[in-house]
Design an enzyme around this catalytic site. Sequence first.
Site, short mmCIF file in Angstrom:
data_model
loop_
_atom_site.label_atom_id
_atom_site.label_comp_id
_atom_site.label_asym_id
_atom_site.label_seq_id
_atom_site.Cartn_x
_atom_site.Cartn_y
_atom_site.Cartn_z
N LYS A 85 0.84 -1.05 0.06
CA LYS A 85 0.06 -0.19 -0.14
C LYS A 85 0.96 1.26 -0.12
CE LYS A 85 -3.54 2.14 2.89
NZ LYS A 85 -4.23 2.12 4.19
N SER A 161 -9.13 2.60 3.40
CA SER A 161 -7.82 3.12 2.68
C SER A 161 -7.16 2.25 1.75
CB SER A 161 -7.10 4.29 3.11
OG SER A 161 -6.61 3.56 4.19
N SER A 185 -9.93 0.68 7.73
CA SER A 185 -9.24 0.61 6.62
C SER A 185 -8.76 -0.79 5.75
CB SER A 185 -7.98 2.01 6.31
OG SER A 185 -8.55 3.11 6.34
#
Length: 488
Positions: A85, A161, A185
């Site tokens: 990520k 996210s 997230s």
Amino acid sequence: MDARTAVELADIDAVGQAALVAAGDLSAADLLEAAIIRLDAGRALNAVITDLVDRGRASAAALDASGVLRTGHAGPLAGVPFVLKDLGASLAGAPEAMGCRALRTHIASDTAWIVTRYLDAGLVIFGKTNTPEWGNHCTTEPSLFGATVNPWAPGITPGGSSGGSAAAVAAGIVPAASGGDGTGSIRVPAACCGLVGLKPRRGRTSFAPGAGHGLEGLVNEHALTRTVRDSAALLDAVTGSGVGDPYSAPLPATPFLSAIAEPLAPQRIMVATGSPFPGPATDPAVVAAVERTAAVLADLGHHVEPGAPSIDADAVADAIAVLHTVSNVELFATAREHLGREPREDEFEPSSWVMIQEGFHTTGVAYAEAIAAIHAQTRRFATQMLGHDVLLVPTLLTPPPPYGLLDQPRGTTRAFFDVEFATTGWTSLANVTGWAAISLPLGVTADGLPIGVQLMAPDEAVLLTLAAQLEAAVGWADRRPPGWITAS
């Protein structure tokens, strides 16, 4: 490697792929080339926004040349392709925009301790995944890189996210990808994309060298996977504090990958289908998924009963809003340092700009009161859970939501989170309390979209073992989204 073989390998989880390398059936380079073929076939998903293919090829070649993969001592993940990520998993020398236009040219100067542990475990990193600006949103549609497509349906968000990571795993590009979780997230993308998403307990992993914590302890980092054993193996790889960390979780008595195969004493499970925050009722399909899961757990010998710990919803929402305003000002300062000038409003998402502006006016007293409120509500929650080991709740209160809902400015940071919590419900409570929480793909809507069901407990071992029991009893291994990578 041909495309058909590359696609066939996508059906094998990370532990399984590493076993092929350890047995000598494939090399790390073979696995990587197969993943690159799948990545290229899935470009339209916009899940991976930074290619590190050359770096990955060099790493795979070095692993193969070292001979360590053939010794049997390389670990259960060695040789497996992996993506990071683009937030909270910095890799020195690699781009690190964090979804922010002001940081579009930013290059990470340090490698995060958690990434070093991934590399030490033999994972082959070859890309970075899309994320909303600074992880502020539970959807992944930043203006910098554009929206990530959910492999299940183009009209629904992959969550956020960690939405880029979730889409990459859900489509079969990689068996696992890194994520981070501040108010849901990891678990929200897991629910939207039909995956396993574990948020570890507070202190389980390190934020070194860049920080001692995130959002005053709300943030935890881990991964998105398709199988429970992959989540356990990845947690084993990153467990433990770094030198000088401000706090840590006790090391597990047994490795998590081993623990999920051991018998588990009957657990006392509280089940709630409503929300701890005011708002619309939970969608009936989500309620049904939670209730079916409760019935399966009861059949497995666990003690299941209805209930719900209560919190001061206003106090929690206010505190989370304040912590985010201060965090956004810190990140604004990062952008200022990178640019060498004052960043402009048009270099940020509108909702982030609201948080930044409020953060400039947040007082030290307000910040201290927010931290105290988080601690007070943690004690309240934990006290009401005495007599129970696990809380079973929805991950999302709705089926996967559409784009354009969870990233819009609402005038104030608190109003922004009111909208988020009306969809996410319980996820933020695990961050507030520091409890571990896992989302599992245990439900499906009438039109075939995934529904996540969430388990929360003070420690991961219980959650992973319960998850393994549910995986064996219910199963989701054969579910594939319409956007699953196929041979062309």
